[in-house]
Design an enzyme around this catalytic site. Structure first.
Site, PDB file in Angstrom:
ATOM      1  CE  LYS A 173      -1.509   2.902   2.771  1.00 16.52           C
ATOM      2  NZ  LYS A 173      -1.363   4.153   2.004  1.00 16.52           N
ATOM      3  CD  GLU A 176      -2.432   8.679   2.205  1.00 19.46           C
ATOM      4  OE1 GLU A 176      -1.644   7.708   2.114  1.00 19.46           O
ATOM      5  OE2 GLU A 176      -2.818   9.147   3.300  1.00 19.46           O
ATOM      6  CB  SER A 226       4.651  10.015  11.220  1.00 14.23           C
ATOM      7  OG  SER A 226       3.375   9.417  11.215  1.00 14.23           O
ATOM      8  CB  CYS A 281      13.639   8.795   8.047  1.00 12.97           C
ATOM      9  SG  CYS A 281      14.617   7.480   7.333  1.00 12.97           S
ATOM     10  CD  GLU A 382      10.268  13.164  11.287  1.00 15.92           C
ATOM     11  OE1 GLU A 382       9.139  12.715  11.530  1.00 15.92           O
ATOM     12  OE2 GLU A 382      11.147  12.522  10.679  1.00 15.92           O
TER      13      GLU A 382
HETATM   14  P1  NAD Z   1       2.698   9.038   7.557  1.00 15.83           P
HETATM   15  O1  NAD Z   1       2.878   8.389   8.872  1.00 15.83           O
HETATM   16  O2  NAD Z   1       1.783  10.204   7.459  1.00 15.83           O
HETATM   17  O3  NAD Z   1       2.151   7.968   6.480  1.00 15.83           O
HETATM   18  C1  NAD Z   1       2.759   6.704   6.321  1.00 15.83           C
HETATM   19  C2  NAD Z   1       1.690   5.701   5.911  1.00 15.83           C
HETATM   20  O4  NAD Z   1       0.722   5.589   6.948  1.00 15.83           O
HETATM   21  C3  NAD Z   1       0.935   6.081   4.639  1.00 15.83           C
HETATM   22  O5  NAD Z   1       0.822   4.947   3.821  1.00 15.83           O
HETATM   23  C4  NAD Z   1      -0.423   6.545   5.141  1.00 15.83           C
HETATM   24  O6  NAD Z   1      -1.478   6.191   4.259  1.00 15.83           O
HETATM   25  C5  NAD Z   1      -0.589   5.794   6.453  1.00 15.83           C
HETATM   26  N1  NAD Z   1      -1.324   6.578   7.443  1.00 15.83           N
HETATM   27  C6  NAD Z   1      -1.184   7.908   7.702  1.00 15.83           C
HETATM   28  N2  NAD Z   1      -2.011   8.276   8.697  1.00 15.83           N
HETATM   29  C7  NAD Z   1      -2.683   7.172   9.081  1.00 15.83           C
HETATM   30  C8  NAD Z   1      -3.664   6.913  10.067  1.00 15.83           C
HETATM   31  N3  NAD Z   1      -4.119   7.865  10.853  1.00 15.83           N
HETATM   32  N4  NAD Z   1      -4.129   5.643  10.188  1.00 15.83           N
HETATM   33  C9  NAD Z   1      -3.675   4.654   9.393  1.00 15.83           C
HETATM   34  N5  NAD Z   1      -2.739   4.853   8.429  1.00 15.83           N
HETATM   35  C10 NAD Z   1      -2.244   6.088   8.280  1.00 15.83           C
HETATM   36  O7  NAD Z   1       4.165   9.403   7.026  1.00 15.83           O
HETATM   37  P2  NAD Z   1       4.568  10.253   5.743  1.00 15.83           P
HETATM   38  O8  NAD Z   1       4.234  11.686   5.967  1.00 15.83           O
HETATM   39  O9  NAD Z   1       4.099   9.592   4.508  1.00 15.83           O
HETATM   40  O10 NAD Z   1       6.164  10.061   5.765  1.00 15.83           O
HETATM   41  C11 NAD Z   1       7.010  10.859   6.552  1.00 15.83           C
HETATM   42  C12 NAD Z   1       7.388  10.181   7.842  1.00 15.83           C
HETATM   43  O11 NAD Z   1       7.977   8.917   7.572  1.00 15.83           O
HETATM   44  C13 NAD Z   1       8.427  10.954   8.629  1.00 15.83           C
HETATM   45  O12 NAD Z   1       8.079  10.929   9.983  1.00 15.83           O
HETATM   46  C14 NAD Z   1       9.712  10.182   8.378  1.00 15.83           C
HETATM   47  O13 NAD Z   1      10.692  10.309   9.377  1.00 15.83           O
HETATM   48  C15 NAD Z   1       9.189   8.783   8.310  1.00 15.83           C
HETATM   49  N6  NAD Z   1      10.117   7.907   7.622  1.00 15.83           N
HETATM   50  C16 NAD Z   1      10.840   7.031   8.373  1.00 15.83           C
HETATM   51  C17 NAD Z   1      11.771   6.208   7.780  1.00 15.83           C
HETATM   52  C18 NAD Z   1      12.586   5.267   8.606  1.00 15.83           C
HETATM   53  O14 NAD Z   1      13.252   4.416   8.033  1.00 15.83           O
HETATM   54  N7  NAD Z   1      12.569   5.357   9.911  1.00 15.83           N
HETATM   55  C19 NAD Z   1      11.958   6.269   6.401  1.00 15.83           C
HETATM   56  C20 NAD Z   1      11.188   7.165   5.653  1.00 15.83           C
HETATM   57  C21 NAD Z   1      10.269   7.987   6.276  1.00 15.83           C
END
Ligand code: NAD
Length: 489
Positions: A173, A176, A226, A281, A382
């Site tokens: 998945k 989006e 996140s 990240c 962050e």
């Molecule tokens: P996000 O958490 O908003 O979204 C990640 C995924 O979770 C998406 O597929 C989204 O559809 C889903 N999602 C979002 N909110 C949700 C909810 N309330 N309920 C269920 N699913 C939900 O993250 P983002 O903005 O796409 O990416 C940025 C974040 O990812 C930053 O915090 C970054 O540090 C982190 N990140 C971490 C790594 C790592 O290896 N630690 C790598 C890349 C990015």
């Protein structure tokens, strides 16, 4: 207008959902596509297809399974330029950065091709007379991954190649916010001739995620995003008895010692803090200067930040692109303002920039804040944007103490020319990825991506041997045969 499709059981399907999310190019604000927020029942259909495919896929010899990965590698290389352009157009990063992420995706395919050796178990003959013991690795079943927006090609590849090489079937998945790249990757997957249902794609957001977490036929979940959502995913999926690995957010410090090479340290720190517009990240977001490093580094990093060329990542001279959405830009600018209201000063203020020709883009220029509170606010939050906070410490011990007091543990870096200081830092710093004179300590595909603390929930990380362990379960067999076996027949 293109409406993205799901790929389930070897077929491209239109989602039945009425919720469609527009996807804009973050540099130009041009609408490029719409992505469906798929229904829970569509996730279920993909999982049923994957569960059916698992029956034969796990019996397919690993040497045959990797042939599909060899083909995938060749197709990814053929389509390299086109895929890199897609990443840049949906994420905003520069073409060089997009190519870097694709290269790492391909590297993960290459490592997974070693599965006939990597998946081998262990054995010992004669644990007692005439009795042998083996440990073998078997696949889990259906596994799923939930991706973030910032590395739309690379991050699913931290998991998928290993999962299927080990004999599992898979569901991806994508975010989006950046679903176009996976759509193109699945056009290549469609050409592999894989048995139907081995790898599936379902676009969507919260409803699709919840359906994954709740599904009784999904044995393992990999999440990257996140920390807030990582905790939610971890809690729910682990509570359902699934194997889970969740990589979360970060706040990465770099320490600059007085004996560091100033030119190299500045260049590398600027690339780390402002590369991918800080949406990495492993982005450096705090620089802790020690002793006399303060004055020289502060001047040099201010120059590097002010002179960075910002614009559309497709243009070859551009060094930093936009952030992903207008909401993200507003959030970043709001965090800068909040910190300044609490006493911080902007050494370089990148808010409200004018980027000629791209007036509608989501641009924030590199920003450097001084006089921030090491214990709170921006130092602990962050930002996920091109914002670097400066802190000063009198000694290396005080600097390491600041690193270790953080709730985050994704990466910590040290710039120095002293081997003893480097060893002390590597030994004491509480983070899973350590850089010594490195600004983005991203592990190669054959090493695990080792976040700690609030940056990771689970035991086994993505990539390398951890991925093999995550996607297999061990079975121990103890076997006795009479010495004179011929008498039995
Ligand atoms: P996000 O958490 O908003 O979204 C990640 C995924 O979770 C998406 O597929 C989204 O559809 C889903 N999602 C979002 N909110 C949700 C909810 N309330 N309920 C269920 N699913 C939900 O993250 P983002 O903005 O796409 O990416 C940025 C974040 O990812 C930053 O915090 C970054 O540090 C982190 N990140 C971490 C790594 C790592 O290896 N630690 C790598 C890349 C990015």
């Amino acid at each position: 207008m293109i409406t993205l499709r799901n790929y389930v059981n070897g077929q491209w399907l239109r989602s039945r959902s009425n919720s469609l999310l527009p996807i804009y190019n973050p540099a130009t604000a041009e609408k490029m596509a719409e992505t469906p927020l798929s229904l829970g029942e569509e996730v279920d259909e993909a999982v049923q297809a994957a569960a059916t495919a698992f029956v034969e896929w796990r019996r397919t010899p690993p040497t045959e399974r990797v042939q599909y990965l060899f083909k995938l590698k060749a197709l990814l290389e053929e389509q390299f330029e086109e895929l890199a352009r897609t990443i840049t157009m949906e994420c905003g990063k520069t073409l060089v950065e997009s190519k870097g992420e694709l290269q790492r995706a391909i590297e993960n395919v290459e490592v997974a091709c070693g599965i006939p050796i990597l998946m081998q178990g262990t054995n010992l003959e004669d644990i007692a007379r005439g009795i042998d013991e083996f440990m073998i690795r078997q696949p889990l079943g259906v596994a799923a991954m939930i991706a973030p927006f910032n590395f739309p090609a690379m991050i699913p590849f931290w998991f998928m190649p290993y999962a299927i090489a080990c004999g599992n079937t898979y569901l991806i998945k994508p975010s989006e916010k950046a679903p176009l790249t996976m759509q193109k990757v699945f056009e290549l997957i469609d050409q592999l001739g894989l048995p139907k249902g081995v790898i599936n794609l379902v676009n969507g957001s919260k409803e699709a995620v919840n359906a994954i977490l709740d599904h009784p036929k999904i044995q393992a979940v990999s999440f990257v995003g996140s920390t807030e959502v990582a905790k939610y995913v971890y809690g729910w999926a682990a509570g359902k008895g699934k194997r889970v690995q969740c990589q979360g957010g970060a706040k990465n410090p770099v320490i600059v010692l007085p004996d560091a090479d100033l030119e190299m340290t500045t260049r590398i720190t600027a690339d780390s803090a402002f590369g991918c517009a800080g949406q990495r990240c492993l982005a450096a977001s705090l620089a802790i200067t020690v002793g006399e490093a303060e004055k020289s580094f502060t001047e040099a990093i201010a120059d590097a930040a002010s002179s960075r060329v910002v614009g559309n990542g497709l243009e070859p001279t551009v060094e930093m692109g936009p952030v992903i959405t207008a909401q993200s830009r507003e959030r970043i600018e709001g965090l800068i303002q909040k910190e300044m209201n609490q006493g911080a000063t902007a050494l370089v203020d990148g808010r409200n920039p004018k980027v000629e020709g791209y007036e509608l883009g989501n641009f924030v220029r590199p920003t450097i804040l001084q006089n921030i509170d090491p214990a709170g606010g921006l130092a602990q939050t962050e930002v996920f944007g091109p914002v670097l906070g400066l802190i000063h410490a009198d000694t290396i011990d005080a600097a390491i103490d600041l690193v270790n007091r953080s709730q985050w543990g994704n990466m910590a870096c040290l710039f120095t020319s002293s081997g003893a200081a480097a060893r002390k830092f590597r030994y004491e710093a509480e983070a899973g990825n350590i850089g010594i004179n490195i600004g983005v300590a991203a592990p190669m595909a054959f090493f695990p991506f080792s976040g700690w603390k609030q940056s990771f929930f689970g035991d086994l990380h993505g990539q390398g041997r951890h991925a093999i362990e995550f996607f297999t379960q061990t079975k121990v067999v103890v076997e006795r045969w009479p010495r004179d076996w011929s008498r039995q027949f």
